[in-house]
Design an enzyme around this catalytic site. Structure first.
Site, PDB file in Angstrom:
ATOM      1  N   LYS A   1     123.445  14.309  41.885  1.00 16.94           N
ATOM      2  CA  LYS A   1     124.197  13.137  41.326  1.00 16.94           C
ATOM      3  C   LYS A   1     123.585  11.877  40.854  1.00 16.94           C
ATOM      4  O   LYS A   1     123.938  11.007  40.264  1.00 16.94           O
ATOM      5  CB  LYS A   1     125.224  12.784  42.574  1.00 16.94           C
TER       6      LYS A   1
ATOM      7  N   TYR B   1     122.683  18.149  46.479  1.00 12.20           N
ATOM      8  CA  TYR B   1     123.761  17.679  45.916  1.00 12.20           C
ATOM      9  C   TYR B   1     123.661  16.394  45.470  1.00 12.20           C
ATOM     10  O   TYR B   1     123.884  15.800  44.345  1.00 12.20           O
ATOM     11  CB  TYR B   1     124.936  17.760  46.897  1.00 12.20           C
TER      12      TYR B   1
HETATM   13  P1  NDP Z   1     137.567  19.547  44.082  1.00 14.55           P
HETATM   14  O1  NDP Z   1     136.757  20.833  44.627  1.00 14.55           O
HETATM   15  O2  NDP Z   1     139.132  19.268  44.379  1.00 14.55           O
HETATM   16  O3  NDP Z   1     137.537  19.656  42.554  1.00 14.55           O
HETATM   17  C1  NDP Z   1     136.594  20.281  41.847  1.00 14.55           C
HETATM   18  C2  NDP Z   1     136.918  20.710  40.503  1.00 14.55           C
HETATM   19  O4  NDP Z   1     135.900  21.450  39.774  1.00 14.55           O
HETATM   20  C3  NDP Z   1     137.966  21.896  40.409  1.00 14.55           C
HETATM   21  O5  NDP Z   1     139.129  21.398  39.814  1.00 14.55           O
HETATM   22  C4  NDP Z   1     137.322  23.107  40.298  1.00 14.55           C
HETATM   23  O6  NDP Z   1     138.295  24.119  39.581  1.00 14.55           O
HETATM   24  C5  NDP Z   1     136.473  22.673  39.140  1.00 14.55           C
HETATM   25  N1  NDP Z   1     135.374  23.429  38.849  1.00 14.55           N
HETATM   26  C6  NDP Z   1     134.623  24.131  39.710  1.00 14.55           C
HETATM   27  N2  NDP Z   1     133.761  24.867  39.125  1.00 14.55           N
HETATM   28  C7  NDP Z   1     133.936  24.877  37.742  1.00 14.55           C
HETATM   29  C8  NDP Z   1     133.349  25.517  36.731  1.00 14.55           C
HETATM   30  N3  NDP Z   1     132.467  26.325  36.789  1.00 14.55           N
HETATM   31  N4  NDP Z   1     134.005  25.351  35.497  1.00 14.55           N
HETATM   32  C9  NDP Z   1     134.995  24.454  35.459  1.00 14.55           C
HETATM   33  N5  NDP Z   1     135.332  23.486  36.464  1.00 14.55           N
HETATM   34  C10 NDP Z   1     134.963  23.989  37.514  1.00 14.55           C
HETATM   35  O7  NDP Z   1     136.680  18.612  44.473  1.00 14.55           O
HETATM   36  P2  NDP Z   1     136.859  16.790  44.069  1.00 14.55           P
HETATM   37  O8  NDP Z   1     137.726  16.461  43.076  1.00 14.55           O
HETATM   38  O9  NDP Z   1     136.421  16.001  45.081  1.00 14.55           O
HETATM   39  O10 NDP Z   1     135.475  16.868  42.785  1.00 14.55           O
HETATM   40  C11 NDP Z   1     135.517  16.075  41.710  1.00 14.55           C
HETATM   41  C12 NDP Z   1     134.184  15.676  41.395  1.00 14.55           C
HETATM   42  O11 NDP Z   1     134.159  14.476  42.373  1.00 14.55           O
HETATM   43  C13 NDP Z   1     133.006  16.413  41.532  1.00 14.55           C
HETATM   44  O12 NDP Z   1     131.939  16.445  40.628  1.00 14.55           O
HETATM   45  C14 NDP Z   1     132.417  15.839  43.087  1.00 14.55           C
HETATM   46  O13 NDP Z   1     131.099  16.109  43.187  1.00 14.55           O
HETATM   47  C15 NDP Z   1     132.754  14.447  42.740  1.00 14.55           C
HETATM   48  N6  NDP Z   1     132.908  13.803  44.173  1.00 14.55           N
HETATM   49  C16 NDP Z   1     133.641  13.984  45.196  1.00 14.55           C
HETATM   50  C17 NDP Z   1     133.614  13.358  46.612  1.00 14.55           C
HETATM   51  C18 NDP Z   1     134.424  13.770  47.540  1.00 14.55           C
HETATM   52  O14 NDP Z   1     134.261  13.328  48.677  1.00 14.55           O
HETATM   53  N7  NDP Z   1     135.651  14.477  47.262  1.00 14.55           N
HETATM   54  C19 NDP Z   1     132.762  12.011  46.546  1.00 14.55           C
HETATM   55  C20 NDP Z   1     132.099  11.831  45.407  1.00 14.55           C
HETATM   56  C21 NDP Z   1     132.156  12.327  44.325  1.00 14.55           C
HETATM   57  P3  NDP Z   1     138.338  25.578  39.445  1.00 14.55           P
HETATM   58  O15 NDP Z   1     137.842  26.188  40.596  1.00 14.55           O
HETATM   59  O16 NDP Z   1     139.647  25.977  39.016  1.00 14.55           O
HETATM   60  O17 NDP Z   1     137.432  25.825  38.428  1.00 14.55           O
END
Ligand code: NDP
Length: 262
Positions: free
Chosen positions: A173, A169
């Site tokens: 990133k 992961y």
């Molecule tokens: P969530 O799991 O809540 O959101 C992830 C989103 O990505 C969902 O809307 C999901 O929707 C979408 N997604 C997953 N797979 C696909 C796909 N194949 N195509 C299109 N959409 C997809 O997590 P976060 O909001 O936390 O994550 C958002 C970003 O922030 C990520 O890149 C994560 O790595 C990053 N991040 C998060 C942190 C944390 O602690 N939460 C810290 C640092 C970075 P669906 O399943 O409907 O497709």
């Protein structure tokens, strides 16, 4: 038309902007879509879960904003291109991309979870690149016409810090952060601002997908000493980045919960 900042000519700082948010069905993407819409942007919300996107669009509409839902799997390059074409046809050229869909699947490397390595690479790297490939022409065009455009890539504190069992992961990133710096050097002269946001722990659905017991226990345990960030905290920073005067670019924004040491 080139203006100093949209805030000078309208009541909302992002009036006239067209924003695309991937990963908008939950967490950071969902909160950012609502916030950018509240700042005046028309938003296209992308993710796979159509029902969640429809609820979000209805909520934004109820609050006076404009939004369209596009159900798409960003690991499918052709589907992302079709989504980009639809955005341009329905809303105009996108000038703000929050390239945010991602997944985090930590596990000890010796467990050889090649399936999980691949899922992270496919989404966090290839999916992110499909979005960049499909939307960069619109960003460059919009920047030429309106004076500015924003590409905001969601990276992570894992791009900078060391978290045992999170290597793959973190590697994806680190790709996002380094790529963003290079794209900034290339696209900045064309008035496309490129930013990488690098949050520490944010309470979202991201943690729910973790299958490794050790990583889950570490995350859960951290709640005792750390008040995790919330999606709205990040959404406000995304809005801040996009609503700066056109001459101001924040290339890298590192955001930590106050009590998270590393
Ligand atoms: P969530 O799991 O809540 O959101 C992830 C989103 O990505 C969902 O809307 C999901 O929707 C979408 N997604 C997953 N797979 C696909 C796909 N194949 N195509 C299109 N959409 C997809 O997590 P976060 O909001 O936390 O994550 C958002 C970003 O922030 C990520 O890149 C994560 O790595 C990053 N991040 C998060 C942190 C944390 O602690 N939460 C810290 C640092 C970075 P669906 O399943 O409907 O497709």
């Amino acid at each position: 038309m080139t203006t100093e900042t949209s805030a000078t000519s309208s009541s909302k700082p992002l009036d006239g902007r067209v924003a695309v948010i991937t990963g908008a069905s939950s967490g950071i993407g969902e909160a950012s879509a609502e916030h950018l819409a509240s700042l005046g942007a028309k938003v296209a919300v992308l993710a796979r879960r159509a029902d969640r996107l429809d609820e979000l669009v209805a909520r934004i509409g109820k609050n006076g904003g404009a939004a369209v839902a596009i159900a798409v799997d960003v690991t499918d390059a052709a589907a992302v291109q079709a989504a980009a074409d639809r955005v341009e046809a329905e809303l105009g050229a996108a000038d703000l991309i929050l390239n945010n869909a991602g997944v985090m699947l930590p596990a000890p490397v010796e467990e050889l979870r090649a399936d999980q390595w691949q899922r992270q690479i496919d989404l966090n790297i290839s999916g992110l690149m499909h979005v960049i490939g499909a939307f960069t022409p619109q960003l460059v065009r919009a920047a030429g016409e309106r004076g500015v455009a924003d590409l905001i890539n969601t990276s992570s504190s894992a791009a900078q810090n060391l978290y045992p069992t999170f290597a793959v992961y973190a590697g994806t990133k680190a790709f996002v952060s380094h790529l963003s710096k290079h794209l900034r050097a290339e696209l900045g002269p064309k008035n496309v601002r490129v930013s990488a946001i690098e949050p520490g722990i944010v309470g979202t659905e991201l943690q729910d997908h973790v299958t490794d017991a050790g990583a889950s226990a570490w995350l859960e345990g951290s709640k005792e000493s750390v008040d995790w960030l919330r999606s709205d905290d990040i959404a406000e920073i995304v809005g801040f980045i996009a609503s700066r005067p056109l001459r101001v670019n924040l290339p890298q924004v590192f955001i930590m919960p106050t009590a998270q040491a590393s």
